[in-house]
Design a protein around this motif. Structure first.
Motif, PDB file in Angstrom:
ATOM      1  N   TRP A  86       0.814  -1.225   0.000  1.00 22.34           N
ATOM      2  CA  TRP A  86       0.000   0.000   0.000  1.00 22.34           C
ATOM      3  C   TRP A  86       0.846   1.273   0.000  1.00 22.34           C
ATOM      4  O   TRP A  86       0.321   2.361  -0.168  1.00 22.34           O
ATOM      5  CB  TRP A  86      -0.940   0.017   1.205  1.00 22.34           C
ATOM      6  N   TRP A 128       0.523   6.622  -5.976  1.00 22.08           N
ATOM      7  CA  TRP A 128      -0.883   6.564  -5.580  1.00 22.08           C
ATOM      8  C   TRP A 128      -1.330   7.852  -4.902  1.00 22.08           C
ATOM      9  O   TRP A 128      -2.530   8.124  -4.833  1.00 22.08           O
ATOM     10  CB  TRP A 128      -1.109   5.400  -4.610  1.00 22.08           C
ATOM     11  N   ARG A 129      -0.377   8.625  -4.375  1.00 24.02           N
ATOM     12  CA  ARG A 129      -0.712   9.799  -3.581  1.00 24.02           C
ATOM     13  C   ARG A 129      -1.260  10.919  -4.459  1.00 24.02           C
ATOM     14  O   ARG A 129      -0.651  11.297  -5.456  1.00 24.02           O
ATOM     15  CB  ARG A 129       0.518  10.264  -2.796  1.00 24.02           C
ATOM     16  N   PHE A 133      -5.001   7.907  -6.089  1.00 24.70           N
ATOM     17  CA  PHE A 133      -5.893   7.028  -5.331  1.00 24.70           C
ATOM     18  C   PHE A 133      -6.082   7.568  -3.916  1.00 24.70           C
ATOM     19  O   PHE A 133      -7.212   7.693  -3.436  1.00 24.70           O
ATOM     20  CB  PHE A 133      -5.351   5.606  -5.297  1.00 24.70           C
ATOM     21  N   TYR A 134      -4.984   7.874  -3.264  1.00 25.54           N
ATOM     22  CA  TYR A 134      -5.087   8.480  -1.941  1.00 25.54           C
ATOM     23  C   TYR A 134      -5.461   9.958  -2.093  1.00 25.54           C
ATOM     24  O   TYR A 134      -4.931  10.643  -2.962  1.00 25.54           O
ATOM     25  CB  TYR A 134      -3.769   8.363  -1.187  1.00 25.54           C
ATOM     26  N   LEU A 141      -3.546  13.474   2.317  1.00 22.27           N
ATOM     27  CA  LEU A 141      -3.660  12.381   3.288  1.00 22.27           C
ATOM     28  C   LEU A 141      -2.271  12.041   3.830  1.00 22.27           C
ATOM     29  O   LEU A 141      -1.337  11.794   3.058  1.00 22.27           O
ATOM     30  CB  LEU A 141      -4.278  11.149   2.632  1.00 22.27           C
ATOM     31  N   GLN A 181       0.826  10.027   5.143  1.00 25.93           N
ATOM     32  CA  GLN A 181       1.286   8.685   4.762  1.00 25.93           C
ATOM     33  C   GLN A 181       0.930   7.647   5.816  1.00 25.93           C
ATOM     34  O   GLN A 181       0.573   6.517   5.490  1.00 25.93           O
ATOM     35  CB  GLN A 181       2.793   8.688   4.530  1.00 25.93           C
ATOM     36  N   ARG A 208      -1.640   7.335   7.364  1.00 18.38           N
ATOM     37  CA  ARG A 208      -3.055   6.973   7.310  1.00 18.38           C
ATOM     38  C   ARG A 208      -3.430   6.263   6.002  1.00 18.38           C
ATOM     39  O   ARG A 208      -4.599   5.974   5.771  1.00 18.38           O
ATOM     40  CB  ARG A 208      -3.920   8.219   7.488  1.00 18.38           C
ATOM     41  N   GLU A 209      -2.443   5.957   5.177  1.00 17.77           N
ATOM     42  CA  GLU A 209      -2.750   5.343   3.885  1.00 17.77           C
ATOM     43  C   GLU A 209      -3.330   3.940   4.035  1.00 17.77           C
ATOM     44  O   GLU A 209      -4.296   3.578   3.353  1.00 17.77           O
ATOM     45  CB  GLU A 209      -1.498   5.333   3.007  1.00 17.77           C
ATOM     46  N   HIS A 217      -6.921   4.208   5.136  1.00 16.72           N
ATOM     47  CA  HIS A 217      -7.788   4.599   4.022  1.00 16.72           C
ATOM     48  C   HIS A 217      -8.079   3.411   3.111  1.00 16.72           C
ATOM     49  O   HIS A 217      -9.248   3.140   2.769  1.00 16.72           O
ATOM     50  CB  HIS A 217      -7.122   5.727   3.228  1.00 16.72           C
ATOM     51  N   LEU A 218      -7.040   2.697   2.710  1.00 18.67           N
ATOM     52  CA  LEU A 218      -7.214   1.559   1.808  1.00 18.67           C
ATOM     53  C   LEU A 218      -8.083   0.478   2.435  1.00 18.67           C
ATOM     54  O   LEU A 218      -8.941  -0.118   1.769  1.00 18.67           O
ATOM     55  CB  LEU A 218      -5.839   0.989   1.432  1.00 18.67           C
TER      56      LEU A 218
END
Length: 268
Positions: free
Chosen positions: A11, A16-17, A20-21, A25, A27, A29-30, A33-34
């Motif tokens: 993840w 992705w930042r 998708f993220y 957000l 890092q 908390r990634e 979130h996923l």
């Protein structure tokens, strides 16, 4: 869907930042979130080095109660030692904090290197040494050496422990390979690798482990709607008699989370 877990391999991916993220957000908390959007994640940092108990505890705390982690076995065991001396190397791996995941610990993936040919004697010895319960894993972990500090050598409850093997050499395309896995109750990973590596899709135990590396180009290309329909049909069939774990590893262009969410939608 109770028998089906779908997610991504890892993840922590900078591309992705902001795609998708959500922008901004943190890092840390990634994973949180996923885990609100998929039902499982494959931990791949454990492949590159031994992790720490504090990391496994943190990951478990950041995810929903019914979330499941699969875990990639260390490359020191599979790629450097090439499955030899596995009693010693497995003790260190399991002492590193794996069991701190508690009820969220799912299958453990053992990915073999492309240069490791099928050796039934060596593989049989390795599979024999794999612990099949968390209690057995905790006991094995007590034999770790000084390279594991701090260590984790206990389990909260005695639970079954599942293992899956992913192969990358064509010599495994022999009936003897799935027969050996069936003997030990180990899953053969169904690996879609754009034709680069062998595809073994025989069910050898009570669960199926699927890794989707890319439809046309390894780690890069996404899956079309039609391709996801085909995988959804396979998964539905497998899930009538087995648990199914599916992980998208086509992360290079932020395809993995997109495809995981699309497949989950199709299986609702």
């Amino acid at each position: 869907m109770d028998r089906i877990k779908i997610g991504t391999s890892g993840w922590v991916y900078p591309p992705w930042r902001g795609v998708f993220y959500p922008p901004g957000l943190a890092q840390k908390r990634e994973l949180e979130h996923l885990s609100q959007l998929v039902t499982s994640v494959e931990i791949n940092s454990s492949f590159y080095s031994l992790q720490r108990p504090s990391s496994y505890l943190k990951w478990a705390a950041q995810t929903p109660d019914d979330f499941v982690f699969s875990l990639k076995g260390g490359r020191f065991i599979t790629h450097l030692k090439r499955l030899r001396d596995s009693e010693d190397t497995l003790a260190n791996f399991f002492a590193s904090g794996v069991l701190a995941l508690g009820p969220k610990l799912g299958p453990i993936l053992w990915q073999l290197p492309p240069t490791l040919q099928f050796d039934p004697v060596l593989l049989d010895e390795f599979l024999t040494n794999l612990p099949r319960t968390t209690t057995a894993a905790a006991e094995l972990a007590t034999h770790h050496d000084e390279r594991v500090d701090p260590s984790w050598t206990t389990t909260d409850l005695d639970r079954p422990l599942r293992h899956a093997v992913e192969v990358r050499h064509p010599s495994y395309l022999t009936p003897s390979f799935p027969e050996l896995l069936h003997k030990h109750g180990i899953a053969a990973v169904v690996a879609d690798s754009a034709g680069k590596y062998p595809l073994v899709d025989e069910v050898t135990t009570d669960f199926v482990y699927v890794r989707l590396h890319g439809a046309d180009e390894l780690y890069v290309s996404g899956y079309t709607d039609e391709a996801l329909d085909r995988w959804a049909a396979k998964i539905r069939t497998w899930s009538t008699t087995a648990d199914v774990y599916v992980y998208f590893d086509n992360d290079a262009k932020v395809m993995a989370p997109r495809d995981a969410l699309a497949l989950l939608k199709k299986l609702e």
